[in-house]
Design a protein around this motif. Structure first.
Motif, PDB file in Angstrom:
ATOM      1  N   LEU A 304      -3.506   1.333  -6.082  1.00  0.00           N
ATOM      2  CA  LEU A 304      -4.453   0.417  -5.425  1.00  0.00           C
ATOM      3  C   LEU A 304      -4.025  -1.040  -5.669  1.00  0.00           C
ATOM      4  CD1 LEU A 304      -7.012  -0.128  -3.810  1.00  0.00           C
ATOM      5  CD2 LEU A 304      -8.332   0.021  -5.938  1.00  0.00           C
ATOM      6  N   ALA A 305      -3.623  -1.343  -6.894  1.00  0.00           N
ATOM      7  CA  ALA A 305      -3.199  -2.712  -7.208  1.00  0.00           C
ATOM      8  C   ALA A 305      -1.943  -3.104  -6.423  1.00  0.00           C
ATOM      9  CB  ALA A 305      -2.951  -2.849  -8.713  1.00  0.00           C
ATOM     10  N   LEU A 306      -0.995  -2.165  -6.309  1.00  0.00           N
ATOM     11  CA  LEU A 306       0.229  -2.470  -5.555  1.00  0.00           C
ATOM     12  C   LEU A 306      -0.085  -2.611  -4.060  1.00  0.00           C
ATOM     13  CD1 LEU A 306       3.319  -2.919  -5.769  1.00  0.00           C
ATOM     14  CD2 LEU A 306       3.601  -0.493  -5.199  1.00  0.00           C
ATOM     15  N   ALA A 307      -0.977  -1.759  -3.556  1.00  0.00           N
ATOM     16  CA  ALA A 307      -1.366  -1.835  -2.142  1.00  0.00           C
ATOM     17  C   ALA A 307      -1.972  -3.204  -1.834  1.00  0.00           C
ATOM     18  CB  ALA A 307      -2.353  -0.718  -1.807  1.00  0.00           C
ATOM     19  N   GLU A 308      -2.833  -3.671  -2.729  1.00  0.00           N
ATOM     20  CA  GLU A 308      -3.472  -4.978  -2.509  1.00  0.00           C
ATOM     21  C   GLU A 308      -2.439  -6.102  -2.578  1.00  0.00           C
ATOM     22  OE1 GLU A 308      -6.552  -4.707  -5.448  1.00  0.00           O
ATOM     23  OE2 GLU A 308      -7.984  -3.814  -4.018  1.00  0.00           O
ATOM     24  N   PHE A 309      -1.512  -5.964  -3.511  1.00  0.00           N
ATOM     25  CA  PHE A 309      -0.443  -6.970  -3.645  1.00  0.00           C
ATOM     26  C   PHE A 309       0.409  -7.017  -2.375  1.00  0.00           C
ATOM     27  CE2 PHE A 309       4.064  -7.632  -4.733  1.00  0.00           C
ATOM     28  CZ  PHE A 309       4.015  -8.945  -5.176  1.00  0.00           C
ATOM     29  N   LEU A 310       0.799  -5.850  -1.874  1.00  0.00           N
ATOM     30  CA  LEU A 310       1.663  -5.800  -0.682  1.00  0.00           C
ATOM     31  C   LEU A 310       0.935  -6.321   0.550  1.00  0.00           C
ATOM     32  CD1 LEU A 310       3.431  -2.334  -1.221  1.00  0.00           C
ATOM     33  CD2 LEU A 310       4.462  -4.608  -1.472  1.00  0.00           C
ATOM     34  N   GLN A 311      -0.344  -5.988   0.625  1.00  0.00           N
ATOM     35  CA  GLN A 311      -1.148  -6.423   1.766  1.00  0.00           C
ATOM     36  C   GLN A 311      -1.135  -7.945   1.917  1.00  0.00           C
ATOM     37  OE1 GLN A 311      -5.318  -5.395   1.413  1.00  0.00           O
ATOM     38  NE2 GLN A 311      -5.289  -4.485   3.456  1.00  0.00           N
ATOM     39  N   ASN A 312      -1.045  -8.624   0.784  1.00  0.00           N
ATOM     40  CA  ASN A 312      -1.070 -10.091   0.813  1.00  0.00           C
ATOM     41  C   ASN A 312       0.320 -10.702   0.784  1.00  0.00           C
ATOM     42  OD1 ASN A 312      -3.909 -10.220   0.805  1.00  0.00           O
ATOM     43  ND2 ASN A 312      -3.904  -9.756  -1.386  1.00  0.00           N
ATOM     44  N   HIS A 313       1.359  -9.868   0.884  1.00  0.00           N
ATOM     45  CA  HIS A 313       2.723 -10.395   0.785  1.00  0.00           C
ATOM     46  C   HIS A 313       3.228 -10.824   2.153  1.00  0.00           C
ATOM     47  CE1 HIS A 313       6.880 -10.832  -0.430  1.00  0.00           C
ATOM     48  NE2 HIS A 313       6.516 -10.651  -1.691  1.00  0.00           N
ATOM     49  N   PRO A 322      -5.254   5.015   1.361  1.00  0.00           N
ATOM     50  CA  PRO A 322      -6.632   5.401   1.707  1.00  0.00           C
ATOM     51  C   PRO A 322      -7.700   4.772   0.822  1.00  0.00           C
ATOM     52  CG  PRO A 322      -5.334   7.314   0.937  1.00  0.00           C
ATOM     53  CD  PRO A 322      -4.394   6.169   1.052  1.00  0.00           C
ATOM     54  N   GLY A 323      -7.285   4.248  -0.328  1.00  0.00           N
ATOM     55  CA  GLY A 323      -8.243   3.592  -1.221  1.00  0.00           C
ATOM     56  C   GLY A 323      -8.445   2.120  -0.917  1.00  0.00           C
ATOM     57  N   LEU A 324      -7.705   1.597   0.081  1.00  0.00           N
ATOM     58  CA  LEU A 324      -7.843   0.180   0.455  1.00  0.00           C
ATOM     59  C   LEU A 324      -9.050  -0.006   1.359  1.00  0.00           C
ATOM     60  CD1 LEU A 324      -4.441  -1.394   1.633  1.00  0.00           C
ATOM     61  CD2 LEU A 324      -5.869  -2.146  -0.287  1.00  0.00           C
ATOM     62  N   LYS A 325      -9.848  -1.004   1.050  1.00  0.00           N
ATOM     63  CA  LYS A 325     -10.973  -1.330   1.944  1.00  0.00           C
ATOM     64  C   LYS A 325     -10.426  -1.615   3.325  1.00  0.00           C
ATOM     65  CE  LYS A 325     -14.843  -3.087  -0.626  1.00  0.00           C
ATOM     66  NZ  LYS A 325     -14.400  -3.634  -1.918  1.00  0.00           N
ATOM     67  N   GLY A 326     -11.081  -1.071   4.346  1.00  0.00           N
ATOM     68  CA  GLY A 326     -10.614  -1.305   5.701  1.00  0.00           C
ATOM     69  C   GLY A 326      -9.638  -0.239   6.169  1.00  0.00           C
ATOM     70  N   ASP A 327      -9.139   0.618   5.276  1.00  0.00           N
ATOM     71  CA  ASP A 327      -8.260   1.702   5.712  1.00  0.00           C
ATOM     72  C   ASP A 327      -9.052   2.653   6.600  1.00  0.00           C
ATOM     73  OD1 ASP A 327      -5.505   3.178   4.966  1.00  0.00           O
ATOM     74  OD2 ASP A 327      -7.090   4.687   5.125  1.00  0.00           O
ATOM     75  N   LYS A 334     -13.989   7.543  -0.060  1.00  0.00           N
ATOM     76  CA  LYS A 334     -15.171   7.343  -0.917  1.00  0.00           C
ATOM     77  C   LYS A 334     -15.935   8.652  -1.084  1.00  0.00           C
ATOM     78  CE  LYS A 334     -14.473   3.662  -2.216  1.00  0.00           C
ATOM     79  NZ  LYS A 334     -14.081   3.411  -3.488  1.00  0.00           N
ATOM     80  N   LYS A 335     -15.967   9.436   0.004  1.00  0.00           N
ATOM     81  CA  LYS A 335     -16.755  10.672  -0.027  1.00  0.00           C
ATOM     82  C   LYS A 335     -16.054  11.764  -0.840  1.00  0.00           C
ATOM     83  CE  LYS A 335     -19.018  13.892   3.165  1.00  0.00           C
ATOM     84  NZ  LYS A 335     -19.214  14.250   4.580  1.00  0.00           N
ATOM     85  N   TYR A 336     -14.752  11.954  -0.597  1.00  0.00           N
ATOM     86  CA  TYR A 336     -14.069  13.109  -1.190  1.00  0.00           C
ATOM     87  C   TYR A 336     -13.155  12.765  -2.367  1.00  0.00           C
ATOM     88  CZ  TYR A 336     -15.722  15.530   2.979  1.00  0.00           C
ATOM     89  OH  TYR A 336     -16.509  16.070   3.960  1.00  0.00           O
ATOM     90  N   LEU A 337     -12.798  11.493  -2.528  1.00  0.00           N
ATOM     91  CA  LEU A 337     -11.889  11.093  -3.606  1.00  0.00           C
ATOM     92  C   LEU A 337     -12.475   9.922  -4.385  1.00  0.00           C
ATOM     93  CD1 LEU A 337      -8.862  11.192  -1.186  1.00  0.00           C
ATOM     94  CD2 LEU A 337      -8.944  12.646  -3.195  1.00  0.00           C
ATOM     95  N   PRO A 338     -13.694  10.082  -4.885  1.00  0.00           N
ATOM     96  CA  PRO A 338     -14.379   8.934  -5.499  1.00  0.00           C
ATOM     97  C   PRO A 338     -13.684   8.406  -6.757  1.00  0.00           C
ATOM     98  CG  PRO A 338     -15.596  10.959  -5.925  1.00  0.00           C
ATOM     99  CD  PRO A 338     -14.516  11.302  -4.939  1.00  0.00           C
ATOM    100  N   LYS A 339     -12.865   9.247  -7.408  1.00  0.00           N
ATOM    101  CA  LYS A 339     -12.229   8.805  -8.661  1.00  0.00           C
ATOM    102  C   LYS A 339     -10.913   8.067  -8.440  1.00  0.00           C
ATOM    103  CE  LYS A 339     -12.908  12.888 -11.065  1.00  0.00           C
ATOM    104  NZ  LYS A 339     -12.609  13.735 -12.237  1.00  0.00           N
ATOM    105  N   GLY A 340     -10.421   8.071  -7.170  1.00  0.00           N
ATOM    106  CA  GLY A 340      -9.150   7.411  -6.901  1.00  0.00           C
ATOM    107  C   GLY A 340      -8.431   8.119  -5.780  1.00  0.00           C
ATOM    108  N   ALA A 341      -7.502   7.407  -5.135  1.00  0.00           N
ATOM    109  CA  ALA A 341      -6.858   7.931  -3.942  1.00  0.00           C
ATOM    110  C   ALA A 341      -5.406   8.332  -4.208  1.00  0.00           C
ATOM    111  CB  ALA A 341      -6.945   6.921  -2.805  1.00  0.00           C
ATOM    112  N   SER A 342      -5.079   8.619  -5.466  1.00  0.00           N
ATOM    113  CA  SER A 342      -3.755   9.088  -5.879  1.00  0.00           C
ATOM    114  C   SER A 342      -2.722   7.963  -5.842  1.00  0.00           C
ATOM    115  CB  SER A 342      -3.310  10.284  -5.031  1.00  0.00           C
ATOM    116  OG  SER A 342      -2.203  10.929  -5.625  1.00  0.00           O
ATOM    117  N   GLY A 343      -1.461   8.322  -6.078  1.00  0.00           N
ATOM    118  CA  GLY A 343      -0.445   7.305  -6.329  1.00  0.00           C
ATOM    119  C   GLY A 343       0.499   7.017  -5.187  1.00  0.00           C
ATOM    120  N   VAL A 344       0.228   7.557  -3.995  1.00  0.00           N
ATOM    121  CA  VAL A 344       1.181   7.373  -2.906  1.00  0.00           C
ATOM    122  C   VAL A 344       0.643   6.354  -1.901  1.00  0.00           C
ATOM    123  CG1 VAL A 344       2.515   8.527  -1.112  1.00  0.00           C
ATOM    124  CG2 VAL A 344       1.971   9.744  -3.215  1.00  0.00           C
TER     125      VAL A 344
END
Ligand SMILES: *Cc1c(COP(=O)(O)O)cnc(C)c1O
Length: 429
Positions: A304-313, A322-327, A334-344
């Motif tokens: 999630l942190a890398l996704a946010e970083f890349l989004q602003n690059h 899938p864990g990015l807001k707006g995806d 949020k419904k099926y993966l509330p603990k996190g959206a994995s590492g890919v």
């Protein structure tokens, strides 16, 4: 003391399945052999008649592999599990356990490239036809694809590498309407982030090669059944219900009920196809499972942190996680993966395919490997590698654009990961 079945998944990862008796090894031992000694051939006859659950021959099961199967069944919340030599073998024998020539399966199109090949090419040659469907279509459109010979519906919790999130509610409704089992490939999520059985899946597959092992040490697969599917009522599954000649007319469903699918996988599929997991690989995978809960949490956090970083690059065109807001799949996440959206995650650099290839060549810490789920951050260009066998149309249908770069975010410090991506992105400017 509380039963392990009632404990939280973190405790199940650490303590589930193997338990040392007094004076026995604290760690699951590797039982490395092919066969088991008996003193009375009557006992061996019972094994062949499936009257005894003891071990007979390692192709059909062995103690270390069995411990892995039990641990995975526990984590997924199923009744039984069967380990296989690879994730592909798991998908293959799951389909073959209920399908034969003339049968039909409905599959989401956003699936792993290898599975797409298996379904679209190799199974077709065996006479099993798979219809690929856009998983975001409404329920009625999906059910419209059903035929009398349809035997299963298949999808991935998180599509690899399209990163679509499966609408379990819709797919399980479709499965119920068609009276077929709902099969889910849970490789990228693992039961830490999502337990498909809780959302209506009848059979869950994982390529344990990926996060379950987690250290890139061994290829493997596992199949877990929920134990709730009624194989008899629709009349569609004679292999599960009718007398099996190779076992003196035994009916798997009648005799083994909520573990019938697994018993048949072992007694027929592993027996005939021989795609057994080796004890050493089961041992290594089992070691991995003991820290799965910690790793999935950190993989998700870093991704999630890398996704946010890349989004602003400034050098990045788009990012899919899938864990990015707006995806597109944020709500399903949020419904099926509330603990996190994995590492890919996937992204496209500005400048398309060529710039993407240049970016890959500039990475230092990050490895270029054909793999996901490792502790080490790694990248891949699917269009020229894993998905190159598909036509461009099929690639697009599987969610692969020419410039797409797939990242499997590892467990290094997020600052060091970002730094490596930043310097490689700047180098292509
Ligand atoms: C890797 C993978 C597979 C296949 O597993 P192998 O162990 O490589 O055969 C199946 N499904 C998914 C989602 C995968 O990522």
């Amino acid at each position: 003391m509380n039963e392990i079945n009632n404990m939280s998944i973190e405790t199940q990862c650490v303590h589930g399945a193997y338990k040392a008796e007094s004076g026995q090894p604290q760690v699951l031992p590797i039982v490395q052999n092919t066969t088991y000694r008996y003193y009375d051939s009557k006992e061996v006859a019972e094994l062949f008649d499936l009257e005894s659950g003891n071990f007979m021959y390692t192709r059909l099961g062995s103690p270390t592999v069995n411990a892995l199967e039990e641990k995975m069944a526990l984590l997924e919340g199923g009744t039984a599990g069967i380990a296989t030599s690879s994730g592909m073998a798991a998908s293959f024998i799951t389909v073959c356990n209920i399908c034969q020539a003339g049968d039909h399966v409905i599959s989401a199109s956003n699936i792993y490239g290898g599975t797409h090949n298996l379904f679209g090419v190799s199974l077709k040659k065996l006479g099993i036809e798979v219809s690929f469907v856009d998983q975001d279509l409404p329920l009625e459109e999906i059910v419209k694809l059903a035929r009398p010979e349809t035997k299963a519906i298949f999808g991935e919790t998180i599509g690899n590498p399209a990163l679509s999130v499966l609408d379990f509610d819709k797919f399980s409704k479709a499965a119920k309407a068609m009276e077929v089992p709902f099969i889910v490939d849970n490789t990228l999520a693992t039961p830490i982030l999502c337990k498909p059985i809780e959302y209506g899946a009848d059979i869950v597959i994982q390529a344990t090669t990926k996060y379950a092992d987690g250290h890139a040490t061994c290829v493997g697969g596992v199949i877990v059944e929920a134990g709730t599917f009624d194989w008899a009522s629709s009349g569609k599954f004679p292999g599960m219900v009718e007398p099996d000649e190779s076992y003196h007319g035994l009916s798997f469903f009648e005799k083994f009920k909520n573990v019938a699918f697994s018993v048949r996988l072992r007694a027929v599929m592993l027996r005939d196809f021989g795609c057994t997991m080796a004890p050493m690989n089961a041992y290594l995978t089992y070691q991995g499972l003991q820290t799965l809960h910690l790793r999935m949490e950190r993989h998700s956090e870093n991704a999630l942190a890398l996704a946010e970083f890349l989004q602003n690059h400034e050098m990045v065109d788009w990012v899919i996680y899938p864990g990015l807001k707006g995806d597109k799949y944020y709500d399903l996440t949020k419904k099926y993966l509330p603990k996190g959206a994995s590492g890919v995650l996937c992204f496209g650099v500005k400048g398309g395919k060529e710039a993407g290839e240049k970016f890959l060549s500039k990475l230092n810490l990050t490895s270029i490997v054909v793999h996901v789920g490792d502790i080490r951050t790694s990248v891949l260009h699917p269009a020229s590698t894993t998905h190159r066998q598909l036509s461009e149309e099929e690639q697009i249908a599987a969610g692969i654009s020419p410039e797409l770069i797939r990242v499997s975010v590892g467990l290094e410090s997020i600052e060091d990961i970002k730094e490596d991506f930043d310097q490689a992105l700047k180098a292509i400017k």
